[in-house]
Motif scaffolding. Structure first.
Motif, PDB file in Angstrom:
ATOM      1  N   VAL A   1      63.842  39.714 -47.501  1.00  0.00           N
ATOM      2  CA  VAL A   1      64.368  40.682 -46.538  1.00  0.00           C
ATOM      3  C   VAL A   1      65.006  39.950 -45.360  1.00  0.00           C
ATOM      4  N   PHE A   2      64.357  38.890 -44.900  1.00  0.00           N
ATOM      5  CA  PHE A   2      64.913  38.079 -43.813  1.00  0.00           C
ATOM      6  C   PHE A   2      66.291  37.539 -44.186  1.00  0.00           C
ATOM      7  N   PHE A   3      66.452  37.074 -45.417  1.00  0.00           N
ATOM      8  CA  PHE A   3      67.753  36.565 -45.841  1.00  0.00           C
ATOM      9  C   PHE A   3      68.802  37.668 -45.807  1.00  0.00           C
ATOM     10  N   ASN A   4      68.446  38.871 -46.251  1.00  0.00           N
ATOM     11  CA  ASN A   4      69.376  40.005 -46.168  1.00  0.00           C
ATOM     12  C   ASN A   4      69.802  40.265 -44.728  1.00  0.00           C
ATOM     13  N   LEU A   5      68.841  40.186 -43.825  1.00  0.00           N
ATOM     14  CA  LEU A   5      69.117  40.465 -42.421  1.00  0.00           C
ATOM     15  C   LEU A   5      69.986  39.394 -41.772  1.00  0.00           C
ATOM     16  N   SER A   6      70.029  38.212 -42.380  1.00  0.00           N
ATOM     17  CA  SER A   6      70.721  37.085 -41.763  1.00  0.00           C
ATOM     18  C   SER A   6      72.234  37.268 -41.687  1.00  0.00           C
ATOM     19  N   LEU A   7      72.776  38.288 -42.351  1.00  0.00           N
ATOM     20  CA  LEU A   7      74.231  38.437 -42.372  1.00  0.00           C
ATOM     21  C   LEU A   7      74.804  38.672 -40.982  1.00  0.00           C
ATOM     22  N   TRP A   8      74.030  39.283 -40.079  1.00  0.00           N
ATOM     23  CA  TRP A   8      74.599  39.623 -38.766  1.00  0.00           C
ATOM     24  C   TRP A   8      74.984  38.393 -37.963  1.00  0.00           C
ATOM     25  N   TYR A   9      74.172  37.345 -38.024  1.00  0.00           N
ATOM     26  CA  TYR A   9      74.547  36.166 -37.237  1.00  0.00           C
ATOM     27  C   TYR A   9      75.498  35.245 -37.996  1.00  0.00           C
ATOM     28  N   LYS A  10      75.572  35.364 -39.310  1.00  0.00           N
ATOM     29  CA  LYS A  10      76.551  34.580 -40.067  1.00  0.00           C
ATOM     30  C   LYS A  10      77.953  35.162 -39.907  1.00  0.00           C
ATOM     31  N   LEU A  11      78.052  36.484 -39.906  1.00  0.00           N
ATOM     32  CA  LEU A  11      79.362  37.123 -39.779  1.00  0.00           C
ATOM     33  C   LEU A  11      79.920  37.020 -38.369  1.00  0.00           C
ATOM     34  N   THR A  12      79.048  36.938 -37.379  1.00  0.00           N
ATOM     35  CA  THR A  12      79.502  36.882 -35.987  1.00  0.00           C
ATOM     36  C   THR A  12      79.534  35.446 -35.451  1.00  0.00           C
ATOM     37  N   ASP A  13      79.362  34.472 -36.348  1.00  0.00           N
ATOM     38  CA  ASP A  13      79.387  33.046 -35.979  1.00  0.00           C
ATOM     39  C   ASP A  13      78.328  32.693 -34.941  1.00  0.00           C
ATOM     40  N   ARG A  14      77.215  33.424 -34.944  1.00  0.00           N
ATOM     41  CA  ARG A  14      76.108  33.104 -34.031  1.00  0.00           C
ATOM     42  C   ARG A  14      74.923  32.577 -34.831  1.00  0.00           C
ATOM     43  N   THR A  15      75.236  31.548 -35.640  1.00  0.00           N
ATOM     44  CA  THR A  15      74.219  31.011 -36.547  1.00  0.00           C
ATOM     45  C   THR A  15      73.058  30.358 -35.813  1.00  0.00           C
ATOM     46  N   ILE A  16      73.228  30.106 -34.505  1.00  0.00           N
ATOM     47  CA  ILE A  16      72.134  29.515 -33.739  1.00  0.00           C
ATOM     48  C   ILE A  16      70.899  30.413 -33.760  1.00  0.00           C
ATOM     49  N   TRP A  17      71.139  31.723 -33.923  1.00  0.00           N
ATOM     50  CA  TRP A  17      69.989  32.639 -33.989  1.00  0.00           C
ATOM     51  C   TRP A  17      69.134  32.363 -35.216  1.00  0.00           C
ATOM     52  N   GLY A  18      69.789  32.085 -36.331  1.00  0.00           N
ATOM     53  CA  GLY A  18      69.023  31.747 -37.525  1.00  0.00           C
ATOM     54  C   GLY A  18      68.184  30.501 -37.312  1.00  0.00           C
TER      55      GLY A  18
END
Length: 496
Positions: free
Chosen positions: A363-380
Protein backbone atom coordinates in the motif's frame (compact mmCIF):
# COMPACT_ATOMS: atom_id res chain seq x y z
CA UNK A 1 -11.17 1.47 -16.40
CA UNK A 2 -9.38 0.67 -19.67
CA UNK A 3 -6.10 2.01 -18.31
CA UNK A 4 -6.46 -0.15 -15.20
CA UNK A 5 -7.10 -3.16 -17.44
CA UNK A 6 -3.87 -2.34 -19.27
CA UNK A 7 -2.07 -2.16 -15.92
CA UNK A 8 -3.60 -5.50 -14.94
CA UNK A 9 -2.41 -7.06 -18.20
CA UNK A 10 1.16 -5.82 -17.70
CA UNK A 11 1.07 -6.90 -14.06
CA UNK A 12 -0.01 -10.37 -15.20
CA UNK A 13 2.82 -10.65 -17.73
CA UNK A 14 5.48 -9.30 -15.40
CA UNK A 15 3.92 -11.39 -12.68
CA UNK A 16 4.31 -14.54 -14.76
CA UNK A 17 8.09 -14.28 -14.54
CA UNK A 18 7.98 -13.02 -10.98
CA UNK A 19 5.46 -15.53 -9.66
CA UNK A 20 6.81 -18.56 -11.50
CA UNK A 21 10.38 -17.53 -10.81
CA UNK A 22 9.89 -16.88 -7.13
CA UNK A 23 7.82 -20.04 -6.80
CA UNK A 24 10.62 -22.07 -8.37
CA UNK A 25 13.17 -20.34 -6.16
CA UNK A 26 10.81 -21.02 -3.29
CA UNK A 27 11.15 -24.71 -4.09
CA UNK A 28 14.86 -24.38 -3.34
CA UNK A 29 14.04 -23.63 0.29
CA UNK A 30 13.21 -27.26 1.17
CA UNK A 31 16.39 -28.27 -0.67
CA UNK A 32 18.49 -25.87 1.38
CA UNK A 33 16.77 -26.63 4.69
CA UNK A 34 17.07 -30.39 4.22
CA UNK A 35 20.66 -30.42 2.95
CA UNK A 36 22.25 -27.66 5.03
CA UNK A 37 22.16 -27.08 8.78
CA UNK A 38 20.09 -24.14 10.02
CA UNK A 39 23.31 -22.32 10.95
CA UNK A 40 24.58 -22.72 7.36
CA UNK A 41 21.29 -21.48 5.95
CA UNK A 42 21.64 -18.59 8.38
CA UNK A 43 24.96 -17.64 6.73
CA UNK A 44 23.32 -17.75 3.29
CA UNK A 45 20.48 -15.52 4.52
CA UNK A 46 22.96 -13.10 6.11
CA UNK A 47 25.02 -12.74 2.94
CA UNK A 48 21.96 -12.23 0.74
CA UNK A 49 20.68 -9.57 3.14
CA UNK A 50 23.95 -7.66 2.69
CA UNK A 51 23.82 -8.22 -1.08
CA UNK A 52 20.31 -6.74 -1.28
CA UNK A 53 21.57 -3.49 0.23
CA UNK A 54 24.62 -3.44 -2.05
CA UNK A 55 22.46 -3.85 -5.17
CA UNK A 56 20.31 -0.85 -4.27
CA UNK A 57 23.42 1.26 -3.67
CA UNK A 58 24.92 0.28 -7.02
CA UNK A 59 21.79 1.20 -9.01
CA UNK A 60 21.38 4.47 -7.01
CA UNK A 61 17.83 5.20 -8.12
CA UNK A 62 18.62 5.37 -11.84
CA UNK A 63 15.84 2.96 -12.78
CA UNK A 64 13.13 5.38 -11.65
CA UNK A 65 15.25 8.29 -12.85
CA UNK A 66 15.32 6.74 -16.31
CA UNK A 67 11.51 6.49 -16.44
CA UNK A 68 11.15 10.08 -15.29
CA UNK A 69 13.61 11.64 -17.76
CA UNK A 70 12.72 9.37 -20.68
CA UNK A 71 9.17 10.77 -20.37
CA UNK A 72 10.37 14.33 -19.68
CA UNK A 73 9.25 17.08 -22.04
CA UNK A 74 12.73 18.64 -22.14
CA UNK A 75 14.42 15.48 -23.43
CA UNK A 76 13.12 14.34 -26.78
CA UNK A 77 15.45 11.35 -27.13
CA UNK A 78 14.90 8.58 -24.55
CA UNK A 79 17.99 6.77 -25.91
CA UNK A 80 20.20 9.63 -24.78
CA UNK A 81 18.78 9.21 -21.29
CA UNK A 82 19.29 5.46 -21.50
CA UNK A 83 22.88 5.57 -22.73
CA UNK A 84 23.87 8.21 -20.17
CA UNK A 85 22.49 6.12 -17.32
CA UNK A 86 24.05 2.92 -18.71
CA UNK A 87 27.49 4.52 -18.89
CA UNK A 88 27.17 5.66 -15.30
CA UNK A 89 26.22 2.16 -14.10
CA UNK A 90 29.05 0.54 -16.06
CA UNK A 91 31.67 2.74 -14.40
CA UNK A 92 30.27 2.41 -10.87
CA UNK A 93 29.82 -1.38 -11.08
CA UNK A 94 33.39 -1.86 -12.29
CA UNK A 95 34.73 0.36 -9.50
CA UNK A 96 32.77 -1.59 -6.89
CA UNK A 97 34.15 -4.92 -8.07
CA UNK A 98 37.71 -3.56 -7.99
CA UNK A 99 37.27 -2.31 -4.42
CA UNK A 100 35.94 -5.65 -3.17
CA UNK A 101 38.84 -7.45 -4.82
CA UNK A 102 41.33 -5.07 -3.20
CA UNK A 103 39.85 -5.56 0.30
CA UNK A 104 38.67 -9.15 0.01
CA UNK A 105 39.91 -10.17 3.46
CA UNK A 106 37.88 -7.64 5.50
CA UNK A 107 34.90 -8.10 3.18
CA UNK A 108 34.78 -11.88 3.75
CA UNK A 109 35.02 -11.28 7.51
CA UNK A 110 32.09 -8.85 7.34
CA UNK A 111 30.04 -11.41 5.39
CA UNK A 112 30.55 -14.05 8.12
CA UNK A 113 32.53 -16.30 5.78
CA UNK A 114 36.18 -15.88 6.85
CA UNK A 115 38.44 -18.29 5.03
CA UNK A 116 35.98 -18.46 2.14
CA UNK A 117 37.00 -15.40 0.14
CA UNK A 118 35.59 -16.97 -3.01
CA UNK A 119 32.07 -16.63 -1.53
CA UNK A 120 32.57 -12.87 -1.25
CA UNK A 121 34.12 -12.56 -4.72
CA UNK A 122 31.30 -14.52 -6.35
CA UNK A 123 28.61 -12.41 -4.74
CA UNK A 124 30.45 -9.16 -5.48
CA UNK A 125 30.68 -10.08 -9.17
CA UNK A 126 27.02 -11.10 -9.14
CA UNK A 127 25.95 -7.78 -7.61
CA UNK A 128 28.05 -5.79 -10.11
CA UNK A 129 26.49 -7.64 -13.06
CA UNK A 130 22.95 -7.36 -11.67
CA UNK A 131 23.39 -3.61 -11.10
CA UNK A 132 24.55 -3.11 -14.68
CA UNK A 133 21.75 -5.22 -16.17
CA UNK A 134 19.03 -3.57 -14.05
CA UNK A 135 18.65 -0.68 -16.51
CA UNK A 136 18.25 -2.84 -19.65
CA UNK A 137 15.37 -4.56 -17.87
CA UNK A 138 13.91 -1.13 -17.08
CA UNK A 139 14.33 -0.24 -20.75
CA UNK A 140 12.27 -3.30 -21.71
CA UNK A 141 9.54 -2.12 -19.34
CA UNK A 142 9.72 1.38 -20.86
CA UNK A 143 9.24 -0.07 -24.34
CA UNK A 144 6.40 -2.28 -23.05
CA UNK A 145 8.33 -5.38 -24.12
CA UNK A 146 6.94 -7.37 -21.24
CA UNK A 147 7.23 -10.74 -23.00
CA UNK A 148 10.99 -10.42 -23.56
CA UNK A 149 11.35 -9.15 -19.99
CA UNK A 150 9.50 -12.19 -18.65
CA UNK A 151 11.34 -14.64 -20.90
CA UNK A 152 14.78 -13.38 -19.85
CA UNK A 153 13.87 -13.44 -16.17
CA UNK A 154 12.61 -17.01 -16.47
CA UNK A 155 15.75 -18.12 -18.33
CA UNK A 156 17.93 -16.65 -15.58
CA UNK A 157 15.87 -18.36 -12.91
CA UNK A 158 15.93 -21.69 -14.77
CA UNK A 159 19.71 -21.56 -15.03
CA UNK A 160 20.06 -20.72 -11.35
CA UNK A 161 17.72 -23.48 -10.21
CA UNK A 162 19.20 -26.04 -12.58
CA UNK A 163 22.70 -25.32 -11.30
CA UNK A 164 21.53 -25.50 -7.68
CA UNK A 165 20.07 -28.93 -8.29
CA UNK A 166 23.18 -30.02 -10.17
CA UNK A 167 25.67 -28.85 -7.55
CA UNK A 168 23.69 -29.71 -4.41
CA UNK A 169 21.93 -32.95 -5.41
CA UNK A 170 23.48 -34.49 -8.52
CA UNK A 171 27.16 -33.81 -7.80
CA UNK A 172 27.11 -35.37 -4.29
CA UNK A 173 25.45 -38.46 -5.79
CA UNK A 174 28.06 -38.63 -8.56
CA UNK A 175 30.81 -38.15 -5.97
CA UNK A 176 29.62 -41.31 -4.26
CA UNK A 177 28.96 -43.35 -7.41
CA UNK A 178 31.53 -42.12 -9.95
CA UNK A 179 33.84 -39.49 -8.41
CA UNK A 180 36.19 -39.47 -11.38
CA UNK A 181 33.57 -37.82 -13.58
CA UNK A 182 33.40 -34.63 -11.50
CA UNK A 183 36.63 -34.62 -9.46
CA UNK A 184 38.18 -32.07 -11.85
CA UNK A 185 35.75 -29.31 -10.78
CA UNK A 186 33.71 -30.47 -7.75
CA UNK A 187 34.72 -30.05 -4.10
CA UNK A 188 32.34 -31.76 -1.64
CA UNK A 189 33.51 -29.43 1.16
CA UNK A 190 32.51 -26.27 -0.72
CA UNK A 191 28.93 -26.59 0.63
CA UNK A 192 26.87 -23.41 0.50
CA UNK A 193 29.44 -21.90 -1.87
CA UNK A 194 27.68 -23.67 -4.71
CA UNK A 195 24.58 -21.56 -4.02
CA UNK A 196 26.64 -18.44 -4.73
CA UNK A 197 28.34 -20.00 -7.75
CA UNK A 198 24.98 -20.88 -9.32
CA UNK A 199 23.77 -17.32 -8.76
CA UNK A 200 26.89 -15.88 -10.41
CA UNK A 201 26.62 -18.08 -13.51
CA UNK A 202 22.95 -17.21 -14.03
CA UNK A 203 23.72 -13.48 -13.75
CA UNK A 204 26.62 -13.79 -16.20
CA UNK A 205 24.29 -15.54 -18.65
CA UNK A 206 21.88 -12.57 -18.44
CA UNK A 207 24.74 -10.21 -19.23
CA UNK A 208 25.21 -12.05 -22.52
CA UNK A 209 21.52 -12.44 -23.36
CA UNK A 210 20.94 -8.70 -22.91
CA UNK A 211 23.50 -7.75 -25.57
CA UNK A 212 20.72 -6.55 -27.96
CA UNK A 213 19.79 -3.95 -25.31
CA UNK A 214 23.36 -2.58 -25.33
CA UNK A 215 23.56 -2.27 -29.11
CA UNK A 216 21.56 -0.87 -32.03
CA UNK A 217 21.72 2.76 -30.93
CA UNK A 218 24.29 5.52 -30.63
CA UNK A 219 25.79 5.76 -27.16
CA UNK A 220 25.80 9.32 -25.85
CA UNK A 221 27.04 10.91 -22.64
CA UNK A 222 25.15 14.00 -21.56
CA UNK A 223 26.89 15.44 -18.51
CA UNK A 224 24.13 17.94 -17.75
CA UNK A 225 21.45 15.26 -18.02
CA UNK A 226 23.50 12.93 -15.83
CA UNK A 227 23.73 15.55 -13.10
CA UNK A 228 19.99 16.20 -13.25
CA UNK A 229 19.28 12.48 -13.07
CA UNK A 230 21.50 12.13 -10.01
CA UNK A 231 19.81 15.09 -8.31
CA UNK A 232 16.42 13.49 -9.00
CA UNK A 233 17.56 9.98 -8.09
CA UNK A 234 19.74 10.51 -5.03
CA UNK A 235 16.72 10.77 -2.70
CA UNK A 236 15.52 7.55 -4.33
CA UNK A 237 18.90 5.99 -3.51
CA UNK A 238 18.41 6.86 0.15
CA UNK A 239 14.81 5.72 -0.19
CA UNK A 240 15.93 2.46 -1.78
CA UNK A 241 18.63 1.79 0.81
CA UNK A 242 16.24 2.62 3.62
CA UNK A 243 13.55 0.48 2.00
CA UNK A 244 15.76 -2.56 1.56
CA UNK A 245 17.18 -2.03 5.04
CA UNK A 246 13.64 -2.23 6.33
CA UNK A 247 13.39 -5.62 4.61
CA UNK A 248 16.82 -6.97 5.51
CA UNK A 249 18.17 -5.17 8.57
CA UNK A 250 16.40 -7.65 10.86
CA UNK A 251 18.38 -10.48 9.26
CA UNK A 252 21.58 -8.45 9.56
CA UNK A 253 20.97 -7.50 13.19
CA UNK A 254 19.46 -10.74 14.51
CA UNK A 255 22.76 -12.65 14.93
CA UNK A 256 24.19 -9.69 16.88
CA UNK A 257 21.18 -9.36 19.20
CA UNK A 258 20.80 -13.01 20.20
CA UNK A 259 22.50 -13.45 23.56
CA UNK A 260 23.60 -17.04 22.90
CA UNK A 261 25.98 -16.64 19.94
CA UNK A 262 26.18 -20.42 19.47
CA UNK A 263 22.60 -20.48 18.21
CA UNK A 264 22.45 -17.03 16.60
CA UNK A 265 22.92 -18.17 12.99
CA UNK A 266 20.55 -21.10 13.56
CA UNK A 267 17.86 -18.68 14.78
CA UNK A 268 18.45 -16.55 11.69
CA UNK A 269 18.11 -19.64 9.50
CA UNK A 270 14.74 -20.55 11.07
CA UNK A 271 13.44 -16.99 10.77
CA UNK A 272 14.60 -16.60 7.16
CA UNK A 273 13.14 -19.96 6.11
CA UNK A 274 9.70 -19.10 7.52
CA UNK A 275 9.88 -15.61 6.03
CA UNK A 276 10.07 -17.37 2.66
CA UNK A 277 6.53 -18.67 3.15
CA UNK A 278 5.32 -15.08 2.84
CA UNK A 279 6.95 -14.86 -0.58
CA UNK A 280 3.53 -15.17 -2.26
CA UNK A 281 2.63 -11.68 -1.05
CA UNK A 282 6.08 -10.35 -1.86
CA UNK A 283 6.06 -11.65 -5.44
CA UNK A 284 2.62 -10.15 -6.15
CA UNK A 285 3.84 -6.77 -4.90
CA UNK A 286 6.97 -7.07 -7.04
CA UNK A 287 4.97 -7.94 -10.14
CA UNK A 288 2.68 -4.98 -9.47
CA UNK A 289 5.67 -2.65 -8.98
CA UNK A 290 7.19 -3.61 -12.34
CA UNK A 291 4.01 -2.55 -14.12
CA UNK A 292 2.91 0.33 -11.87
CA UNK A 293 5.93 2.63 -12.11
CA UNK A 294 5.89 3.10 -15.91
CA UNK A 295 2.07 3.14 -15.71
CA UNK A 296 1.86 6.14 -13.38
CA UNK A 297 4.29 8.26 -15.42
CA UNK A 298 2.60 7.37 -18.70
CA UNK A 299 -0.88 8.08 -17.27
CA UNK A 300 0.23 11.38 -15.82
CA UNK A 301 1.79 12.45 -19.13
CA UNK A 302 -1.21 11.42 -21.23
CA UNK A 303 -4.14 12.39 -19.01
CA UNK A 304 -2.86 14.82 -16.39
CA UNK A 305 -5.31 15.31 -13.52
CA UNK A 306 -7.78 12.89 -15.09
CA UNK A 307 -5.42 10.05 -14.19
CA UNK A 308 -6.46 10.17 -10.52
CA UNK A 309 -9.39 7.82 -11.11
CA UNK A 310 -7.03 5.23 -12.58
CA UNK A 311 -4.79 5.57 -9.53
CA UNK A 312 -7.76 5.18 -7.19
CA UNK A 313 -8.94 2.03 -8.97
CA UNK A 314 -5.44 0.58 -9.01
CA UNK A 315 -5.11 1.03 -5.24
CA UNK A 316 -8.46 -0.56 -4.48
CA UNK A 317 -7.90 -3.62 -6.65
CA UNK A 318 -4.38 -4.01 -5.30
CA UNK A 319 -5.83 -4.17 -1.79
CA UNK A 320 -8.44 -6.74 -2.79
CA UNK A 321 -5.98 -9.06 -4.52
CA UNK A 322 -3.41 -8.71 -1.72
CA UNK A 323 -5.98 -9.68 0.89
CA UNK A 324 -7.05 -12.69 -1.15
CA UNK A 325 -3.39 -13.76 -1.16
CA UNK A 326 -3.12 -13.22 2.60
CA UNK A 327 -6.18 -15.34 3.33
CA UNK A 328 -5.07 -18.02 0.88
CA UNK A 329 -1.66 -18.44 2.50
CA UNK A 330 -2.99 -18.38 6.05
CA UNK A 331 -5.87 -20.76 5.32
CA UNK A 332 -3.56 -23.31 3.70
CA UNK A 333 -0.52 -22.79 5.92
CA UNK A 334 -0.76 -26.36 7.22
CA UNK A 335 0.02 -27.51 3.68
CA UNK A 336 2.44 -24.74 2.72
CA UNK A 337 4.62 -25.32 5.77
CA UNK A 338 5.97 -28.50 4.19
CA UNK A 339 8.00 -26.36 1.81
CA UNK A 340 10.50 -26.11 4.66
CA UNK A 341 12.01 -28.91 6.74
CA UNK A 342 10.11 -29.86 9.94
CA UNK A 343 13.06 -28.66 12.02
CA UNK A 344 12.10 -25.11 11.00
CA UNK A 345 8.38 -25.31 11.94
CA UNK A 346 8.95 -23.49 15.23
CA UNK A 347 9.11 -20.25 13.26
CA UNK A 348 5.71 -20.54 11.54
CA UNK A 349 4.22 -18.03 13.98
CA UNK A 350 6.00 -15.19 12.13
CA UNK A 351 4.12 -15.80 8.87
CA UNK A 352 0.85 -13.86 9.50
CA UNK A 353 2.71 -10.90 10.99
CA UNK A 354 5.18 -10.76 8.11
CA UNK A 355 2.43 -11.04 5.50
CA UNK A 356 0.46 -8.12 6.94
CA UNK A 357 3.69 -6.14 7.12
CA UNK A 358 4.34 -6.82 3.41
CA UNK A 359 0.76 -5.83 2.61
CA UNK A 360 1.32 -2.48 4.33
CA UNK A 361 4.49 -2.03 2.27
CA UNK A 362 2.52 -2.68 -0.93
CA UNK A 363 0.00 0.00 0.00
CA UNK A 364 2.88 2.35 0.82
CA UNK A 365 4.33 1.76 -2.65
CA UNK A 366 0.96 2.63 -4.22
CA UNK A 367 0.86 5.83 -2.21
CA UNK A 368 4.37 6.79 -3.31
CA UNK A 369 3.15 8.07 -6.68
CA UNK A 370 2.34 11.53 -5.28
CA UNK A 371 5.93 12.45 -4.51
CA UNK A 372 7.32 10.76 -7.63
CA UNK A 373 4.97 12.63 -9.95
CA UNK A 374 5.59 15.98 -8.27
CA UNK A 375 9.40 15.50 -8.17
CA UNK A 376 9.36 15.65 -4.36
CA UNK A 377 11.10 12.32 -3.91
CA UNK A 378 12.76 13.62 -0.74
CA UNK A 379 9.52 12.73 1.04
CA UNK A 380 10.01 9.09 0.19
CA UNK A 381 13.46 9.37 1.71
CA UNK A 382 12.09 10.76 4.96
CA UNK A 383 9.42 8.06 5.19
CA UNK A 384 11.95 5.31 4.67
CA UNK A 385 14.46 6.80 7.10
CA UNK A 386 11.74 6.96 9.72
CA UNK A 387 10.98 3.33 8.91
CA UNK A 388 14.61 2.35 9.36
CA UNK A 389 14.73 4.14 12.71
CA UNK A 390 11.62 2.25 13.84
CA UNK A 391 12.95 -1.09 12.57
CA UNK A 392 16.37 -0.71 14.18
CA UNK A 393 14.97 0.60 17.47
CA UNK A 394 12.32 -2.10 17.82
CA UNK A 395 14.74 -4.87 16.86
CA UNK A 396 17.14 -3.70 19.57
CA UNK A 397 14.31 -3.55 22.10
CA UNK A 398 12.33 -6.68 21.15
CA UNK A 399 14.77 -9.28 19.80
CA UNK A 400 16.67 -9.88 23.10
CA UNK A 401 13.33 -10.78 24.72
CA UNK A 402 11.24 -12.29 21.91
CA UNK A 403 13.86 -13.56 19.45
CA UNK A 404 12.90 -13.51 15.79
CA UNK A 405 9.27 -12.65 16.62
CA UNK A 406 10.63 -9.26 17.59
CA UNK A 407 11.89 -8.89 14.01
CA UNK A 408 8.43 -9.64 12.64
CA UNK A 409 6.65 -7.14 14.90
CA UNK A 410 9.26 -4.50 14.11
CA UNK A 411 8.59 -4.95 10.37
CA UNK A 412 4.84 -4.60 10.93
CA UNK A 413 5.25 -1.36 12.92
CA UNK A 414 7.74 0.00 10.38
CA UNK A 415 5.60 -0.49 7.27
CA UNK A 416 2.40 0.50 9.03
CA UNK A 417 3.91 3.82 10.11
CA UNK A 418 5.37 4.51 6.65
CA UNK A 419 2.01 3.77 5.04
CA UNK A 420 0.09 6.12 7.34
CA UNK A 421 2.63 8.94 7.03
CA UNK A 422 2.62 8.73 3.23
CA UNK A 423 -1.17 8.72 3.11
CA UNK A 424 -1.80 11.72 5.36
CA UNK A 425 1.03 13.89 4.00
CA UNK A 426 0.15 12.93 0.41
CA UNK A 427 -3.46 13.83 1.09
CA UNK A 428 -2.34 17.37 1.90
CA UNK A 429 0.38 17.74 -0.78
CA UNK A 430 -1.15 15.96 -3.79
CA UNK A 431 -4.61 14.52 -3.06
CA UNK A 432 -5.68 11.52 -5.11
CA UNK A 433 -8.99 10.80 -3.37
CA UNK A 434 -8.57 7.12 -2.58
CA UNK A 435 -11.68 5.16 -1.58
CA UNK A 436 -10.50 4.73 2.01
CA UNK A 437 -13.87 3.50 3.21
CA UNK A 438 -13.87 0.55 0.79
CA UNK A 439 -10.22 -0.23 1.53
CA UNK A 440 -10.88 -0.39 5.27
CA UNK A 441 -13.99 -2.50 4.75
CA UNK A 442 -12.02 -5.05 2.74
CA UNK A 443 -9.12 -5.07 5.22
CA UNK A 444 -11.20 -5.58 8.34
CA UNK A 445 -13.45 -8.12 6.59
CA UNK A 446 -10.35 -10.16 5.68
CA UNK A 447 -8.98 -9.90 9.24
CA UNK A 448 -12.34 -10.99 10.66
CA UNK A 449 -12.48 -14.00 8.32
CA UNK A 450 -8.93 -14.95 9.33
CA UNK A 451 -9.80 -14.65 13.03
CA UNK A 452 -12.95 -16.73 12.46
CA UNK A 453 -10.92 -19.47 10.80
CA UNK A 454 -8.54 -19.55 13.77
CA UNK A 455 -11.41 -19.72 16.26
CA UNK A 456 -13.20 -22.61 14.54
CA UNK A 457 -10.05 -24.64 13.80
CA UNK A 458 -10.46 -28.32 14.68
CA UNK A 459 -7.87 -31.09 15.10
CA UNK A 460 -8.98 -32.51 11.76
CA UNK A 461 -7.52 -31.13 8.51
CA UNK A 462 -10.27 -32.83 6.51
CA UNK A 463 -12.68 -30.43 8.22
CA UNK A 464 -10.49 -27.35 8.40
CA UNK A 465 -9.53 -27.11 4.74
CA UNK A 466 -13.06 -27.19 3.25
CA UNK A 467 -14.29 -24.65 5.81
CA UNK A 468 -11.39 -22.31 5.08
CA UNK A 469 -11.94 -22.71 1.34
CA UNK A 470 -15.55 -21.59 1.81
CA UNK A 471 -14.41 -18.57 3.83
CA UNK A 472 -11.93 -17.60 1.11
CA UNK A 473 -14.62 -17.98 -1.53
CA UNK A 474 -16.94 -15.82 0.58
CA UNK A 475 -14.41 -12.97 0.62
CA UNK A 476 -13.90 -13.19 -3.15
CA UNK A 477 -17.66 -13.19 -3.82
CA UNK A 478 -18.10 -10.28 -1.41
CA UNK A 479 -15.51 -8.22 -3.32
CA UNK A 480 -16.98 -9.09 -6.73
CA UNK A 481 -20.50 -8.17 -5.64
CA UNK A 482 -19.40 -4.98 -3.92
CA UNK A 483 -17.45 -3.79 -6.96
CA UNK A 484 -20.24 -4.86 -9.34
CA UNK A 485 -17.81 -6.91 -11.39
CA UNK A 486 -18.78 -9.53 -13.93
CA UNK A 487 -16.90 -12.49 -15.38
CA UNK A 488 -16.45 -10.53 -18.63
CA UNK A 489 -14.68 -7.78 -16.72
CA UNK A 490 -12.43 -10.19 -14.83
CA UNK A 491 -11.39 -12.31 -17.78
CA UNK A 492 -10.14 -11.21 -21.22
CA UNK A 493 -12.53 -11.77 -24.09
CA UNK A 494 -11.94 -14.94 -25.99
CA UNK A 495 -10.75 -14.38 -29.54
CA UNK A 496 -11.49 -16.93 -32.19
Amino acid sequence: MASVKSLAKDTAVYGLSSIIGRFLNWLLVPLYTNVFADSEYGVVSYIYAIVAVALIVLTYGLETGFFRFANHERYGDPMEVYSTAMTSLAVSSTAFLALVFAFIGPVSEALKCPGHESFALLMAATVAIDAFTALPFSYLRFRNRSMRFAALKLISIAINIGLNIFFILICPWLWEEAPGTIAWFYDPTYGIGYIFLANFISSAAMLLLLIPEYTGFRWKWNRTLWREMLVYSYPLLILGVAGVMNQTVDKIMLPWLIADKSIAMAELGIYAANYKIAVVMVMFIQAFRFAYEPFIFAQNKARGGESNQAFRDAMKYFVIFSLVIFLGVMYYLDLLRWFIAPEYFSGLKVVPVVMIAEFFFGVFFNLSLWYKLTDRTIWGTWFSLIGVAITVSLNIILVPYFGYMGCAWAALCCYGTMMLLSYFIGKAKHPIGYDVKSILIYFFTAMALYALAVLITTPYEAVNLPVRTLLLAAFIVFAIKREHLSIKQLLPKLKH
